[in-house]
Design a protein around this motif. Structure first.
Motif, PDB file in Angstrom:
ATOM      1  N   HIS A 175      42.212   6.119   0.407  1.00  0.00           N
ATOM      2  CA  HIS A 175      41.730   7.477   0.628  1.00  0.00           C
ATOM      3  C   HIS A 175      40.205   7.421   0.563  1.00  0.00           C
ATOM      4  N   CYS A 222      39.454  14.560   1.665  1.00  0.00           N
ATOM      5  CA  CYS A 222      39.788  13.156   1.876  1.00  0.00           C
ATOM      6  C   CYS A 222      39.181  12.772   3.215  1.00  0.00           C
ATOM      7  N   GLN A 224      39.336   9.819   4.737  1.00  0.00           N
ATOM      8  CA  GLN A 224      39.959   8.650   5.365  1.00  0.00           C
ATOM      9  C   GLN A 224      41.383   9.046   5.749  1.00  0.00           C
ATOM     10  N   CYS A 226      44.887   9.177   5.891  1.00  0.00           N
ATOM     11  CA  CYS A 226      45.710   8.472   4.910  1.00  0.00           C
ATOM     12  C   CYS A 226      47.191   8.763   5.047  1.00  0.00           C
ATOM     13  N   HIS A 230      47.344  14.161   5.506  1.00  0.00           N
ATOM     14  CA  HIS A 230      45.943  13.901   5.139  1.00  0.00           C
ATOM     15  C   HIS A 230      45.132  15.191   5.106  1.00  0.00           C
ATOM     16  N   MET A 233      44.874  17.293   1.878  1.00  0.00           N
ATOM     17  CA  MET A 233      44.338  16.688   0.667  1.00  0.00           C
ATOM     18  C   MET A 233      43.029  17.357   0.290  1.00  0.00           C
TER      19      MET A 233
END
Ligand SMILES: [Cu+2]
Length: 266
Positions: A175, A222, A224, A226, A230, A233
């Motif tokens: 992450h 977040c 990245q 993931c 995602h 997040m």
């Protein structure tokens, strides 16, 4: 000058990062104009009507070589003079834990678990076999130093004007912990604990006044990709005065009854 396009800055080093972004963009703007003009000039200068016969010598001027060297020097100054020293400060000059708020953040699909050491200032042990997604996502062992530890989901609280050191890790995939207002972004990698530090300089109350938005919140994103959720997040950072922060910690600690569960989500 481009400040208005950035998220409101709220950490000690944010100005340096913004100046760097400005400098890179101004350099790119100059390059865009100068190289674009040079390109148009060559289209005109070497057009077929003016050059009916191929010229096997071509351009004799050294102007473009000089330009390339100047650009390389400017980029070298930005990289060696500004970027690398700024990065070195982040990774080499971590303040002492005694003078900082020390937190662990354990990323997972798809939440940020935030872990405080509690009144004793010592983090307890974590054991993967104790992990329970509903009641104990970090696998905290309540025996020993972990008895008074505090954890939350998606809620990071910090005091203002004091260095915060966040030991970042992940339970599953990679992450990236991003606090846009703090100009902080660091990958969270399973199996590694990576320290991230910054000094928040404006409380949530102050940033709400400054932006004129009574609902303004510092977000944790977040950064990245993931997994399939995602996008969800999303956590929150609340920056308090020292007294408010202590009051919040005390309130969280008051939920540590004898039930042995951690089912508070604040
Ligand atoms: Cu993520």
């Amino acid at each position: 000058m481009m400040d208005a396009m950035f998220p409101a800055a709220a950490s000690e080093h944010a100005g340096e990062i913004d100046n760097m972004i400005d400098a890179v963009h101004y350099l790119m703007l100059v390059l865009f104009i100068v190289w674009g003009a040079f390109f148009l000039y060559t289209l005109m200068r070497f057009r077929a009507a003016r050059n009916p016969k191929a010229d096997y010598v071509g351009v004799k001027s050294k102007a473009s070589t000089v330009g390339e060297v100047l650009v390389a020097i400017a980029e070298g100054v930005l990289l060696l003079g500004f970027s690398i020293p700024m990065w070195a400060e982040r990774v080499d000059e971590i303040p002492s834990e005694a003078d900082s708020t020390v937190v662990r953040v354990v990323a997972q699909q798809f939440a940020w678990n935030v872990w405080y050491p509690g009144a004793d200032g010592v983090f307890g042990e974590a054991d993967p076999y104790l992990t329970d997604e509903a009641t104990n996502p970090i696998g905290l062992d309540r025996d020993g130093a972990g008895a008074d530890d505090i954890w939350t989901v998606n809620q990071l609280h910090l005091p203002v004007d004091k260095a915060a050191i966040i030991h970042l890790t992940s339970k599953d995939v990679i992450h990236s912990f991003n606090l846009p207002n703090m100009r902080i972004k660091q990958d969270a990698i399973p199996g590694l604990s990576i320290p991230v530090w910054f000094v928040p300089t404006k409380t949530t109350v102050q940033i709400r006044e400054e932006t004129g938005n009574p609902d303004y919140v510092y977000e944790i994103a977040c950064a990245q990709l993931c997994g399939n959720s995602h996008y969800s997040m999303r956590g929150f950072l609340t920056v308090h005065t020292e007294e408010e922060f202590q009051a919040w910690l005390d309130e969280e600690a008051s939920y540590l009854g004898d039930s042995g569960t951690d089912d508070f989500f604040n």
